[in-house]
Motif scaffolding. Sequence first.
Motif, PDB file in Angstrom:
ATOM      1  N   ASN A 286       0.031   8.068  -8.808  1.00 36.28           N
ATOM      2  CA  ASN A 286      -1.332   7.614  -8.558  1.00 36.28           C
ATOM      3  C   ASN A 286      -1.600   7.684  -7.065  1.00 36.28           C
ATOM      4  O   ASN A 286      -0.734   7.346  -6.253  1.00 36.28           O
ATOM      5  CB  ASN A 286      -1.485   6.177  -9.077  1.00 36.28           C
ATOM      6  N   ALA A 287      -2.800   8.123  -6.671  1.00 39.85           N
ATOM      7  CA  ALA A 287      -3.098   8.339  -5.258  1.00 39.85           C
ATOM      8  C   ALA A 287      -2.905   7.069  -4.435  1.00 39.85           C
ATOM      9  O   ALA A 287      -2.273   7.097  -3.366  1.00 39.85           O
ATOM     10  CB  ALA A 287      -4.529   8.859  -5.102  1.00 39.85           C
ATOM     11  N   ILE A 288      -3.425   5.942  -4.914  1.00 39.86           N
ATOM     12  CA  ILE A 288      -3.266   4.681  -4.178  1.00 39.86           C
ATOM     13  C   ILE A 288      -1.813   4.249  -4.179  1.00 39.86           C
ATOM     14  O   ILE A 288      -1.262   3.805  -3.163  1.00 39.86           O
ATOM     15  CB  ILE A 288      -4.167   3.587  -4.793  1.00 39.86           C
ATOM     16  N   GLY A 289      -1.155   4.392  -5.321  1.00 37.27           N
ATOM     17  CA  GLY A 289       0.248   4.036  -5.420  1.00 37.27           C
ATOM     18  C   GLY A 289       1.110   4.855  -4.481  1.00 37.27           C
ATOM     19  O   GLY A 289       2.061   4.336  -3.876  1.00 37.27           O
ATOM     20  N   ILE A 290       0.806   6.135  -4.348  1.00 34.83           N
ATOM     21  CA  ILE A 290       1.571   7.010  -3.448  1.00 34.83           C
ATOM     22  C   ILE A 290       1.420   6.554  -2.004  1.00 34.83           C
ATOM     23  O   ILE A 290       2.383   6.559  -1.238  1.00 34.83           O
ATOM     24  CB  ILE A 290       1.113   8.471  -3.622  1.00 34.83           C
ATOM     25  N   PHE A 291       0.215   6.150  -1.616  1.00 37.38           N
ATOM     26  CA  PHE A 291      -0.011   5.686  -0.244  1.00 37.38           C
ATOM     27  C   PHE A 291       0.876   4.484   0.071  1.00 37.38           C
ATOM     28  O   PHE A 291       1.575   4.459   1.097  1.00 37.38           O
ATOM     29  CB  PHE A 291      -1.481   5.333  -0.045  1.00 37.38           C
ATOM     30  N   PHE A 292       0.878   3.474  -0.806  1.00 40.39           N
ATOM     31  CA  PHE A 292       1.673   2.271  -0.547  1.00 40.39           C
ATOM     32  C   PHE A 292       3.170   2.543  -0.700  1.00 40.39           C
ATOM     33  O   PHE A 292       3.993   1.951   0.002  1.00 40.39           O
ATOM     34  CB  PHE A 292       1.224   1.139  -1.464  1.00 40.39           C
ATOM     35  N   SER A 293       3.519   3.433  -1.617  1.00 43.40           N
ATOM     36  CA  SER A 293       4.919   3.815  -1.777  1.00 43.40           C
ATOM     37  C   SER A 293       5.429   4.511  -0.520  1.00 43.40           C
ATOM     38  O   SER A 293       6.542   4.248  -0.050  1.00 43.40           O
ATOM     39  CB  SER A 293       5.072   4.734  -2.992  1.00 43.40           C
ATOM     40  N   ALA A 294       4.616   5.403   0.050  1.00 45.98           N
ATOM     41  CA  ALA A 294       4.992   6.091   1.286  1.00 45.98           C
ATOM     42  C   ALA A 294       5.134   5.088   2.430  1.00 45.98           C
ATOM     43  O   ALA A 294       6.021   5.238   3.289  1.00 45.98           O
ATOM     44  CB  ALA A 294       3.954   7.156   1.641  1.00 45.98           C
TER      45      ALA A 294
END
Length: 349
Positions: A286-294
Amino acid sequence: MTSRMFGLFIPLIAIGFGFFAGAIIMLFSGNNPMTGYVALVQGVFGDLYYFGETLQQMIPLIFSGIAVAFAFRTGLLNIGVEGQLIVGWFAAVIVGITIEAPMIIHLPLAILGGAMAGALWGFVPGLLKARLQVHEVIVTIMMNYIAMHIVNALIRAYFQESGQRTAFIHDSASLASEFLAEITNFSRLHWGFVLAVLACVLMWFLLWKTKSGFELRSVGYNRQASAYSGMNVKTNIIMSMSISGAFAGVGGAMLGLGTFEYAEILSSFTDYGFDGIAVALLGASNAIGIFFSAFLFGGLQQGANNMQGQANVAPELADIIIALIIFFVASSYLIRWIYSRLQSKKEGK
């Protein structure tokens, strides 16, 4: 709790388990977990320089995570993000070195060069998958090695300057920002961070707000039904791998135009592409999930240095925590089983 809500909580549970297991490892190695984690947090938020470096670490991780997630959302496994990132890095730097033009032309052209190189590296396994049913995992893994050795050979033969690197790119192709450097105490943060955020938005828009995105997701969900409804399955497979490769290639361009401003002869992989798999997995593609995961992964990598200096904790512990988090995310079925058992006992009482 609904299945969708539980799916959102699994990464949080996995992160908690990962840090808990990391604390146990610190105890057995003779370190104080509280001291270690305080040093970790201070290594991310304790100084503007550290925070800027964390954001800088996020940039290639976001692009790599998006590349993996885009392919996964369309039913494909792109394990070749590392190779696509390497050729994107090289292509962007070569454009930055060999062309002289105003920044308004030169910088977009260099980024486009990275995207096209990555897209080409994704096109090949996509074509083999679509036409000959060659499994994309095997091809993409092999192309990682091909990318690294071809780039190394080209640098040695045509572009090597002093040391093991190319010349520096022209200023007109640089993503460096005096403004971002000043507000983060002269960290290496550059404008690529803004592009990474826009890439998250672009991924969401392409997949969920366009006709092509609907077709790509449909083909990934059920190829037979998609073909029956009139969609061109082979074209969509090739397009998906090419777009995924383009995202990875731009991630490489961020390294070549922002972080380092040159390309170098690599003795091993950068690992950004492989870390992207973990970023996408933890972020649930998920785009938002990827941001926070990164951000989590970038923070762990940045904070690990401070853990070693202040708490005498080996920096490899950050890698262990990341591995444990991914293990628990991959073992989501076990977390679901434990949760269901606890719920059934609660209802029984």
